[in-house]
Scaffold this motif. Sequence first.
Motif, short mmCIF file in Angstrom:
data_model
loop_
_atom_site.label_atom_id
_atom_site.label_comp_id
_atom_site.label_asym_id
_atom_site.label_seq_id
_atom_site.Cartn_x
_atom_site.Cartn_y
_atom_site.Cartn_z
N ALA A 234 64.77 67.70 -59.03
CA ALA A 234 65.33 67.94 -60.47
C ALA A 234 65.47 69.48 -60.75
O ALA A 234 65.02 69.73 -61.82
CB ALA A 234 64.07 67.40 -61.23
N ARG A 235 65.67 70.25 -59.64
CA ARG A 235 65.87 71.76 -60.03
C ARG A 235 67.37 71.69 -60.40
O ARG A 235 67.83 72.28 -59.68
CB ARG A 235 65.54 72.44 -58.75
CG ARG A 235 65.38 73.77 -58.85
CD ARG A 235 64.85 74.43 -57.84
NE ARG A 235 63.86 75.43 -58.32
CZ ARG A 235 62.87 76.27 -57.62
NH1 ARG A 235 62.90 76.10 -56.27
NH2 ARG A 235 62.17 77.18 -58.18
N ASN A 236 67.73 71.22 -61.58
CA ASN A 236 69.20 71.53 -61.95
C ASN A 236 69.08 71.45 -63.55
O ASN A 236 70.36 71.46 -64.24
CB ASN A 236 69.99 70.26 -61.53
CG ASN A 236 69.33 68.87 -61.90
OD1 ASN A 236 68.53 68.83 -62.84
ND2 ASN A 236 69.56 67.89 -61.13
N LYS A 237 68.01 71.60 -64.24
CA LYS A 237 68.02 71.65 -65.79
C LYS A 237 68.64 72.88 -66.36
O LYS A 237 68.91 72.98 -67.47
CB LYS A 237 66.34 71.63 -66.09
CG LYS A 237 65.90 70.22 -65.91
CD LYS A 237 64.61 69.79 -66.41
CE LYS A 237 64.00 68.57 -65.94
NZ LYS A 237 63.69 68.53 -64.55
N LEU B 86 57.59 80.34 -69.50
CA LEU B 86 57.93 79.99 -68.20
C LEU B 86 58.37 80.89 -67.24
O LEU B 86 58.30 80.96 -66.10
CB LEU B 86 58.90 78.76 -68.23
CG LEU B 86 58.37 77.44 -68.90
CD1 LEU B 86 59.47 76.38 -68.87
CD2 LEU B 86 57.28 76.82 -68.29
N ILE B 87 59.20 81.69 -67.91
CA ILE B 87 59.54 82.94 -66.87
C ILE B 87 58.39 83.92 -66.51
O ILE B 87 58.49 84.48 -65.41
CB ILE B 87 60.85 83.79 -67.91
CG1 ILE B 87 61.95 82.89 -68.00
CG2 ILE B 87 61.17 85.03 -66.80
CD1 ILE B 87 63.06 83.40 -69.08
N THR C 227 64.80 77.80 -72.04
CA THR C 227 64.16 78.12 -70.42
C THR C 227 63.67 76.62 -69.89
O THR C 227 62.71 76.14 -70.56
CB THR C 227 63.11 78.90 -70.50
OG1 THR C 227 63.58 80.18 -70.87
CG2 THR C 227 62.62 79.00 -68.89
N PRO C 228 64.25 76.01 -68.96
CA PRO C 228 63.72 74.77 -68.53
C PRO C 228 62.32 74.73 -67.39
O PRO C 228 61.62 74.00 -67.45
CB PRO C 228 64.93 74.12 -67.89
CG PRO C 228 65.57 75.35 -67.21
CD PRO C 228 65.40 76.55 -68.25
#
Length: 419
Positions: A330-333, A394-395, A367-368
């Motif tokens: 799921a590393r595509n958001k 998140l960053i 940011t996802p």
Amino acid sequence: MEQFFVVGGKPLNGEVEIFGAKNSLLPIIASSILVDDEVCIENAVPYSDVLAMCKIIEGLGGKAKWQGQRLILDCRNLSADTVSHEVASVVRSSIFTLGPILARMKSAKVAYPGGCDIGLRPIDLHLGGLRTLGAKVVEKNGYIYAGVLNKNGGDVTLSFPSVGATENLMMYATSLQGQTRIFNCAQEPEIVDLQNFINACGGQVSGAGESVITITGGKKLHGASHYVIPDRIEAGTYMIAVAMCGGRVVLKNAIASHNDKLIAKLMQTACKIKVKDDTIEVLADGHPKNLGEVETGVYPAFPTDLQSQITALACVSEGYSLIIENLFEARNKHIGELLKMGADIRMRGGIAIVKGRDMLYGADLVTPDLRGGASLVLASLRAEGYSTIKNIGLIDRGYYKIEEKLASLGAEIKRIKEG
Ligand code: EPZ
């Protein structure tokens, strides 16, 4: 809440210092639990994930003290074996404390970990490995309960070279009598850094960076000072930023060999790169050629933690590029956010088919996850017009003052309070 405000279109010029590796600091902080003494970690950075791990150490009865980029940890008075859901669920690396707590306290109660929403991220390899090494492990009511059944070392094979499971088992094995060997282990530079820290504390670990790690346990560990390696993912992020925006940037305190796959790809398509000692000079015109195919894999393959960022580069490269993510389903958001900027991307399973365009357009972005957020920062630096990027906490998990570093290179980026 804070957000970034970015005005795109500026080239990047100047020097940037690469900070200590987040994914070294996190397991090394966990391994301080093994040491009945004070340890000193140099080149440490208060990433929010690092601060969360320090909170876990304090919750166990340890102490964490900052002196600039020096983090002093003292686990002499460790008094608890429990990591609550409240603190464990903040970071993935909380699971890295399971092995060390069990090693030190002979019992452990650790809630399930959190971490970026990039996939299911099970912990079966951690738990199965501990069971193979003689621990009793029971999962109940959102917690992992562990105890020691057999104190002797042995052999364990990982069905997948998991970074975290390798680190957890390395740390646990320091408490077992005799030799433990971990087969099919992860080979990332951060694993070597952890080995070097444990050995500095009097441990006996060898083989990190290869597929078999051997630990001779049962030795009492003592305090030590350790300089953490630079963050290869931060370095790679800045190299890709220059490839997208153009300019000339010198990365200081960087280890080029930790990024050889990225450097090779950038030299083929986008940049002139000169490596001298611990500096990497990146020169680009901001018009990258076709990337062809980028496929992520376990180290030393192309790192999954740079996949989101190189996807942003593909969006402004010539022709079609294929970005294949093999580690996190799921590393595509970040792709949904890049589409808001005019990117031309189609997803087929784990493969992103990216048709490069000369221009992206600023947009209001969210940011996802950590590295997805980094890719949105890079895209907004390259885009025409302005962008806002929300959920930037998140960053901050893995980049420290990224906006200050980018602004020092000429980017127009500010951290503002959300309106
Ligand atoms: C570490 O995560 C890093 N995090 C990640 O960086 C990095 O992406 C990852 O390694 C791969 O390099 C830290 O070091 C704190 P894994 P980890 O166990 O240990 C599966 C970042 O952005 N798996 O190597 O969680 C898992 O689902 C972060 O800095 C199991 O199936 O990664 C995944 O598909 C994101 N069972 C694959 O293995 C397990 O018990 C790789 O995971 C464990 C993992």
